[in-house]
Design a protein around this motif. Structure first.
Motif, PDB file in Angstrom:
ATOM      1  N   ALA A  27       0.831  -1.065  -0.084  1.00 45.76           N
ATOM      2  CA  ALA A  27       0.074  -0.036  -0.024  1.00 45.76           C
ATOM      3  C   ALA A  27       0.878   1.102  -0.089  1.00 45.76           C
ATOM      4  CB  ALA A  27      -0.878  -0.079   1.044  1.00 45.76           C
ATOM      5  N   ASP A  28       1.873   1.143   0.568  1.00 42.75           N
ATOM      6  CA  ASP A  28       2.932   2.453   0.463  1.00 42.75           C
ATOM      7  C   ASP A  28       3.715   2.646  -0.657  1.00 42.75           C
ATOM      8  OD1 ASP A  28       4.608   0.253   1.119  1.00 42.75           O
ATOM      9  OD2 ASP A  28       5.640   1.268   2.819  1.00 42.75           O
ATOM     10  N   VAL A  29       3.595   1.984  -1.891  1.00 40.57           N
ATOM     11  CA  VAL A  29       4.458   2.015  -2.933  1.00 40.57           C
ATOM     12  C   VAL A  29       4.628   3.436  -3.382  1.00 40.57           C
ATOM     13  CG1 VAL A  29       2.881   1.209  -4.495  1.00 40.57           C
ATOM     14  CG2 VAL A  29       5.453   0.628  -4.727  1.00 40.57           C
ATOM     15  N   LEU A  30       3.267   4.080  -3.294  1.00 42.52           N
ATOM     16  CA  LEU A  30       3.197   5.335  -3.747  1.00 42.52           C
ATOM     17  C   LEU A  30       3.951   6.540  -3.034  1.00 42.52           C
ATOM     18  CD1 LEU A  30      -0.425   5.390  -5.000  1.00 42.52           C
ATOM     19  CD2 LEU A  30       1.653   5.103  -6.599  1.00 42.52           C
ATOM     20  N   GLY A  31       4.379   5.905  -1.909  1.00 35.24           N
ATOM     21  CA  GLY A  31       5.055   6.859  -0.957  1.00 35.24           C
ATOM     22  C   GLY A  31       4.277   8.088  -0.594  1.00 35.24           C
ATOM     23  N   THR A  32       4.886   9.178   0.085  1.00 31.73           N
ATOM     24  CA  THR A  32       4.185  10.313   0.678  1.00 31.73           C
ATOM     25  C   THR A  32       3.990  11.572  -0.345  1.00 31.73           C
ATOM     26  OG1 THR A  32       5.951  11.099   1.488  1.00 31.73           O
ATOM     27  CG2 THR A  32       4.664   9.679   2.917  1.00 31.73           C
ATOM     28  N   SER A  33       4.619  11.702  -1.709  1.00 31.38           N
ATOM     29  CA  SER A  33       4.574  12.328  -2.599  1.00 31.38           C
ATOM     30  C   SER A  33       2.953  12.428  -3.134  1.00 31.38           C
ATOM     31  CB  SER A  33       5.528  12.356  -3.594  1.00 31.38           C
ATOM     32  OG  SER A  33       5.364  11.502  -4.610  1.00 31.38           O
ATOM     33  N   GLU A  34       2.594  13.661  -3.530  1.00 32.09           N
ATOM     34  CA  GLU A  34       1.191  13.549  -4.125  1.00 32.09           C
ATOM     35  C   GLU A  34       1.399  13.884  -5.723  1.00 32.09           C
ATOM     36  OE1 GLU A  34      -0.945  16.665  -2.041  1.00 32.09           O
ATOM     37  OE2 GLU A  34      -0.911  15.607  -0.004  1.00 32.09           O
ATOM     38  N   ASN A  35       2.054  12.865  -6.149  1.00 27.37           N
ATOM     39  CA  ASN A  35       2.525  12.964  -7.599  1.00 27.37           C
ATOM     40  C   ASN A  35       1.875  12.028  -8.595  1.00 27.37           C
ATOM     41  OD1 ASN A  35       4.631  14.814  -7.534  1.00 27.37           O
ATOM     42  ND2 ASN A  35       6.105  13.593  -7.424  1.00 27.37           N
ATOM     43  N   VAL A  72      -7.435   9.257   0.472  1.00 27.42           N
ATOM     44  CA  VAL A  72      -7.038   9.643   1.756  1.00 27.42           C
ATOM     45  C   VAL A  72      -5.940   8.474   1.994  1.00 27.42           C
ATOM     46  CG1 VAL A  72      -7.592   9.863   4.292  1.00 27.42           C
ATOM     47  CG2 VAL A  72      -8.735  11.262   2.695  1.00 27.42           C
ATOM     48  N   SER A  73      -6.739   7.347   1.948  1.00 28.14           N
ATOM     49  CA  SER A  73      -5.651   6.141   2.344  1.00 28.14           C
ATOM     50  C   SER A  73      -4.353   5.892   1.593  1.00 28.14           C
ATOM     51  CB  SER A  73      -6.676   4.825   2.087  1.00 28.14           C
ATOM     52  OG  SER A  73      -6.719   4.296   0.797  1.00 28.14           O
ATOM     53  N   VAL A  74      -4.379   6.383   0.220  1.00 30.61           N
ATOM     54  CA  VAL A  74      -3.021   6.095  -0.451  1.00 30.61           C
ATOM     55  C   VAL A  74      -2.373   7.483  -0.741  1.00 30.61           C
ATOM     56  CG1 VAL A  74      -3.752   4.323  -1.693  1.00 30.61           C
ATOM     57  CG2 VAL A  74      -4.339   6.546  -2.731  1.00 30.61           C
TER      58      VAL A  74
END
Length: 86
Positions: A27-35, A72-74
């Motif tokens: 689930a965290d593969v997208l990281g914290t950036s909002e790209n 929100v979750s991702v």
């Protein structure tokens, strides 16, 4: 795909088979950036669905809530496609 996603410096639309691949990754593969902009239809959404989201897929009136909860979750922009795209 993880390497490709982590190297992106601009907004990237993730659709179709990329969503299917993404649903198989942590689930965290997208990281914290909002790209990213995720563009699932309900079938793809169900594959991306995380167990902590309690969603009634039959209720067409909650499409905005469904998209918001996934966003929100991702921590990404979500465009939920279909009748009444939100």
């Amino acid at each position: 795909m993880i390497g490709y996603l982590s190297e992106r410096k601009c907004k990237t639309v993730i659709d179709a088979d990329a969503l299917t691949i993404l649903s198989d990754l942590p689930a965290d593969v997208l990281g914290t950036s909002e790209n990213y902009v995720l563009t699932p239809h309900m079938g793809e959404f169900k594959r991306l669905y995380r167990s902590d989201l309690k969603i009634d897929f039959v209720d067409k009136n909650n499409r905005c809530d469904v998209a918001k909860q996934l966003a929100v979750s991702v921590n990404q922009v979500v465009l939920l496609k279909g009748p009444g795209t939100v």
